[in-house]
Motif scaffolding. Sequence first.
Motif, PDB file in Angstrom:
ATOM      1  N   HIS A 168      10.019   4.162  -8.624  1.00 54.19           N
ATOM      2  CA  HIS A 168      10.051   5.508  -8.027  1.00 54.19           C
ATOM      3  C   HIS A 168       8.906   6.387  -8.540  1.00 54.19           C
ATOM      4  O   HIS A 168       9.078   7.572  -8.815  1.00 54.19           O
ATOM      5  CB  HIS A 168      11.387   6.189  -8.292  1.00 54.19           C
ATOM      6  CG  HIS A 168      12.570   5.392  -7.837  1.00 54.19           C
ATOM      7  ND1 HIS A 168      12.846   5.165  -6.516  1.00 54.19           N
ATOM      8  CD2 HIS A 168      13.521   4.729  -8.542  1.00 54.19           C
ATOM      9  CE1 HIS A 168      13.933   4.417  -6.410  1.00 54.19           C
ATOM     10  NE2 HIS A 168      14.356   4.134  -7.625  1.00 54.19           N
ATOM     11  N   THR A 169       7.738   5.780  -8.667  1.00 55.07           N
ATOM     12  CA  THR A 169       6.535   6.501  -9.079  1.00 55.07           C
ATOM     13  C   THR A 169       5.499   6.408  -7.961  1.00 55.07           C
ATOM     14  O   THR A 169       5.364   5.355  -7.329  1.00 55.07           O
ATOM     15  CB  THR A 169       5.944   5.894 -10.370  1.00 55.07           C
ATOM     16  OG1 THR A 169       6.963   5.897 -11.383  1.00 55.07           O
ATOM     17  CG2 THR A 169       4.749   6.696 -10.855  1.00 55.07           C
ATOM     18  N   LYS A 170       4.761   7.490  -7.734  1.00 58.77           N
ATOM     19  CA  LYS A 170       3.729   7.476  -6.706  1.00 58.77           C
ATOM     20  C   LYS A 170       2.497   6.748  -7.255  1.00 58.77           C
ATOM     21  O   LYS A 170       1.499   7.366  -7.623  1.00 58.77           O
ATOM     22  CB  LYS A 170       3.380   8.898  -6.288  1.00 58.77           C
ATOM     23  CG  LYS A 170       4.474   9.615  -5.529  1.00 58.77           C
ATOM     24  CD  LYS A 170       4.020  10.970  -5.037  1.00 58.77           C
ATOM     25  CE  LYS A 170       2.916  10.840  -4.020  1.00 58.77           C
ATOM     26  NZ  LYS A 170       2.510  12.128  -3.437  1.00 58.77           N
ATOM     27  N   ALA A 171       2.622   5.405  -7.313  1.00 62.36           N
ATOM     28  CA  ALA A 171       1.552   4.613  -7.897  1.00 62.36           C
ATOM     29  C   ALA A 171       1.290   3.338  -7.113  1.00 62.36           C
ATOM     30  O   ALA A 171       0.557   2.465  -7.579  1.00 62.36           O
ATOM     31  CB  ALA A 171       1.903   4.255  -9.352  1.00 62.36           C
ATOM     32  N   ALA A 172       1.878   3.192  -5.920  1.00 61.67           N
ATOM     33  CA  ALA A 172       1.707   1.970  -5.133  1.00 61.67           C
ATOM     34  C   ALA A 172       0.523   2.126  -4.188  1.00 61.67           C
ATOM     35  O   ALA A 172       0.448   3.096  -3.432  1.00 61.67           O
ATOM     36  CB  ALA A 172       2.981   1.655  -4.360  1.00 61.67           C
ATOM     37  N   ILE A 173      -0.400   1.168  -4.239  1.00 59.87           N
ATOM     38  CA  ILE A 173      -1.585   1.201  -3.390  1.00 59.87           C
ATOM     39  C   ILE A 173      -1.766  -0.156  -2.726  1.00 59.87           C
ATOM     40  O   ILE A 173      -1.168  -1.151  -3.126  1.00 59.87           O
ATOM     41  CB  ILE A 173      -2.852   1.552  -4.208  1.00 59.87           C
ATOM     42  CG1 ILE A 173      -3.111   0.482  -5.267  1.00 59.87           C
ATOM     43  CG2 ILE A 173      -2.730   2.937  -4.837  1.00 59.87           C
ATOM     44  CD1 ILE A 173      -4.432   0.635  -5.976  1.00 59.87           C
ATOM     45  N   GLN A 174      -2.599  -0.197  -1.711  1.00 56.37           N
ATOM     46  CA  GLN A 174      -2.901  -1.441  -1.016  1.00 56.37           C
ATOM     47  C   GLN A 174      -3.945  -2.233  -1.804  1.00 56.37           C
ATOM     48  O   GLN A 174      -5.056  -1.760  -2.020  1.00 56.37           O
ATOM     49  CB  GLN A 174      -3.417  -1.146   0.397  1.00 56.37           C
ATOM     50  CG  GLN A 174      -2.365  -0.615   1.362  1.00 56.37           C
ATOM     51  CD  GLN A 174      -1.388  -1.685   1.797  1.00 56.37           C
ATOM     52  OE1 GLN A 174      -1.664  -2.876   1.699  1.00 56.37           O
ATOM     53  NE2 GLN A 174      -0.226  -1.259   2.297  1.00 56.37           N
ATOM     54  N   MET A 175      -3.571  -3.450  -2.230  1.00 57.01           N
ATOM     55  CA  MET A 175      -4.483  -4.336  -2.950  1.00 57.01           C
ATOM     56  C   MET A 175      -4.377  -5.740  -2.371  1.00 57.01           C
ATOM     57  O   MET A 175      -3.284  -6.311  -2.343  1.00 57.01           O
ATOM     58  CB  MET A 175      -4.162  -4.375  -4.467  1.00 57.01           C
ATOM     59  CG  MET A 175      -4.386  -3.059  -5.185  1.00 57.01           C
ATOM     60  SD  MET A 175      -3.989  -3.165  -6.958  1.00 57.01           S
ATOM     61  CE  MET A 175      -5.148  -4.421  -7.491  1.00 57.01           C
ATOM     62  N   ASP A 176      -5.491  -6.258  -1.899  1.00 62.84           N
ATOM     63  CA  ASP A 176      -5.526  -7.609  -1.307  1.00 62.84           C
ATOM     64  C   ASP A 176      -4.520  -7.765  -0.186  1.00 62.84           C
ATOM     65  O   ASP A 176      -3.886  -8.811  -0.048  1.00 62.84           O
ATOM     66  CB  ASP A 176      -5.272  -8.668  -2.386  1.00 62.84           C
ATOM     67  CG  ASP A 176      -6.321  -8.648  -3.486  1.00 62.84           C
ATOM     68  OD1 ASP A 176      -5.969  -8.961  -4.629  1.00 62.84           O
ATOM     69  OD2 ASP A 176      -7.494  -8.298  -3.189  1.00 62.84           O
ATOM     70  N   GLY A 177      -4.347  -6.710   0.593  1.00 55.69           N
ATOM     71  CA  GLY A 177      -3.456  -6.766   1.746  1.00 55.69           C
ATOM     72  C   GLY A 177      -1.991  -6.568   1.418  1.00 55.69           C
ATOM     73  O   GLY A 177      -1.151  -6.678   2.311  1.00 55.69           O
TER      74      GLY A 177
END
Length: 234
Positions: free
Chosen positions: A212-221
């Motif tokens: 529940h942290t705003k830390a998810a990003i798109q990496m390698d699809g």
Amino acid sequence: MAKKIEQKIVNYQVLKDAEPEKTTKPARTESSEQDKVVHLHEKLQRPEMLVGSTYKIKTPLSEHALYVTINDIILNRGTQHELRRPFEIFINSKNMDHFQWIVALTRIISAVFRKGGDVTFLVEELRSVFDPRGGYFKKGGKYMPSLVAEIGDAIECHLRMIGMLRDEGLDEHQKKLVAEKRAQYESAVDSNHSAGDSDDFPEGAQLCAKCHTKAAIQMDGCLTCLNCGESKCG
């Protein structure tokens, strides 16, 4: 002048002097005006053009925004009984993950709008929906328990704009308390910015479903969390 009756009398009628007709129009003016007032109901035909407003919803749960459009019908235009009431709602987005239930939701809400009456109960009903994966904080620090709740928040904003919902207002004590809390919050935000805490994760990162942290990003699809390492790719 007397007239002799030579036939059998089968019927008779007493004639009176002609009386002037009583005019009842002034007494029925108010009721006749009320009869002409148009009320919103489900059989009311949709006009060719409706006035509407579009609200943008950007959540950390999706990279694409949702656009909520609410169209209003204006009843009794140009009279003292003129009203603006919601008539239909549309939700559009590039994200097709929620297409099926969004279409169903808009059709149901539009049907409730066309029924007329007090439709403000929809706001609380939608805002009471909680996502089992957890909610999120929107811009300004307001917590949203689900995407459906934020759609309800957009409907509330629209109902306030057209006058169907009104703020009751705060007393002096409540205003003072809110001002103190706002000052504390702004000072805390300023200190966090100066310490550089806001730059730990990239801007535009999404909410991780695990930590529940705003830390998810798109990496390698794949959507990968930089805080706990959670990834949809395993």
